[in-house]
Design an enzyme around this catalytic site. Structure first.
Site, PDB file in Angstrom:
ATOM      1  N   ARG A  85     -23.127  15.744  -2.768  1.00  0.00           N
ATOM      2  CA  ARG A  85     -23.655  16.570  -3.855  1.00  0.00           C
ATOM      3  C   ARG A  85     -22.983  16.197  -5.169  1.00  0.00           C
ATOM      4  NH1 ARG A  85     -23.386  22.684  -1.704  1.00  0.00           N
ATOM      5  NH2 ARG A  85     -22.717  22.985  -3.856  1.00  0.00           N
ATOM      6  N   ARG A  89     -15.330  24.880 -10.362  1.00  0.00           N
ATOM      7  CA  ARG A  89     -15.940  25.873  -9.472  1.00  0.00           C
ATOM      8  C   ARG A  89     -14.885  26.790  -8.861  1.00  0.00           C
ATOM      9  NH1 ARG A  89     -19.149  22.026  -5.676  1.00  0.00           N
ATOM     10  NH2 ARG A  89     -19.841  23.925  -4.657  1.00  0.00           N
ATOM     11  N   ARG A 130     -22.004  36.665  -6.094  1.00  0.00           N
ATOM     12  CA  ARG A 130     -20.872  35.905  -6.600  1.00  0.00           C
ATOM     13  C   ARG A 130     -20.198  36.603  -7.781  1.00  0.00           C
ATOM     14  NH1 ARG A 130     -22.659  30.556  -4.522  1.00  0.00           N
ATOM     15  NH2 ARG A 130     -20.936  29.107  -4.746  1.00  0.00           N
ATOM     16  N   ARG A 163     -17.302  16.393   1.752  1.00  0.00           N
ATOM     17  CA  ARG A 163     -18.565  16.976   2.237  1.00  0.00           C
ATOM     18  C   ARG A 163     -19.726  15.996   2.004  1.00  0.00           C
ATOM     19  NH1 ARG A 163     -20.337  22.969   0.625  1.00  0.00           N
ATOM     20  NH2 ARG A 163     -20.124  22.247  -1.521  1.00  0.00           N
ATOM     21  N   LYS A 219     -18.845  28.476   4.605  1.00  0.00           N
ATOM     22  CA  LYS A 219     -19.902  29.497   4.659  1.00  0.00           C
ATOM     23  C   LYS A 219     -21.209  28.908   5.203  1.00  0.00           C
ATOM     24  CE  LYS A 219     -19.602  30.447   0.231  1.00  0.00           C
ATOM     25  NZ  LYS A 219     -18.561  29.475  -0.137  1.00  0.00           N
TER      26      LYS A 219
END
Ligand code: ADP
Ligand code: ADP
Ligand code: ZN
Length: 210
Positions: A157, A168, A88, A124, A13
């Site tokens: 992160r 998550r 969300r 990531r 996204k």
């Protein structure tokens, strides 16, 4: 053009939003980025949000809705916006529908199967200075661990470690995935295959958005 991006964490996204925002000249609004900015500035909001984010849980609806509501009345949102990471929950989607003049034109779902997500998330890396996102295998920076745009050292992160990613994902399938049905019933849902290369996904998005 008022667009909402949907898809599991790691779907791409943020990566796609950067390019869509440029092509259509609409602001990219990421609730995750807003929370992280508040955390780094140690605001009251940041302190509250951090507790949830570190556990992979959602920040409460009331708080999140208020932030987006205030952001969308800013001048740059007059001709449209691109929401990334909001809504969300169904409650957030209903709130968004109730904001005056903010009716969504397209909810774009980037589909990636659950088994591809862990690799995406743990690989990531992000630039703490300008926010650009990379991947150690799929989208590496030109110089190892340095941002292409500003040369800052990249970071991982805190919530991109395996255990938190799993939490998550559970949250996503339980609370966020039902939004596809929500937007399908109002006729604005469009879907793209997020497993292809970044630039191919982008081309597909452009053809969907027209
Ligand atoms: P999201 O905002 O949906 O959580 P990101 O845009 O941050 O997702 O992408 C998650 C990770 O996957 C990043 O490391 C990014 O570089 C990488 N990525 C994004 N799109 C693709 C793709 N189409 N193929 C492979 N890796 C991708
Ligand atoms: P990702 O890029 O993996 O999709 P985000 O940067 O969008 O993750 O979000 C990071 C975290 O910020 C989420 O796990 C959640 O704790 C919080 N967050 C972001 N957006 C929302 C939202 N709309 N509602 C509640 N919590 C949110
Ligand atoms: Zn940078």
């Amino acid at each position: 053009m008022k667009i909402v991006l949907l898809g599991p964490p790691g779907a791409g996204k943020g990566t796609q939003a950067e390019q869509i925002s440029k092509s259509y000249s609409i602001p990219h609004i990421s609730t995750g980025d807003i929370f992280r900015k508040n955390i780094s500035e140690r605001t009251e909001l940041g302190i509250e949000a951090k507790g949830y984010m570190d556990k992979g849980l959602l920040v409460p609806d009331e708080l999140t809705i208020e932030i987006v509501k205030n952001r969308l009345v800013e001048d740059d949102c007059k001709n449209g916006f691109l929401l990334d990471g909001f809504p969300r929950t169904v409650k957030q989607a209903e709130a968004l529908d109730s904001f005056q003049g903010k009716k969504i034109d397209i909810a774009l779902l980037i589909e990636v199967p659950r088994e591809s997500i862990l690799d995406r998330m743990t690989g990531r890396r992000v630039c703490p200075a300008c926010g650009t996102t990379y991947h150690i295998k799929f989208n590496p920076p030109k110089i190892e661990n340095k941002c292409d745009k500003c040369s800052t050292a990249l970071i991982q992160r805190k919530d991109d470690v395996e255990e938190t990613v799993k939490a998550r994902l559970d949250v996503y399938y339980e609370q966020t995935e039902p939004l596809a049905k929500y937007y399908k019933s109002s006729g604005v849902l469009r879907t793209v295959d997020g497993t292809k290369d970044i630039d191919i996904v982008f081309k597909e998005i452009i053809s969907v958005l027209g």
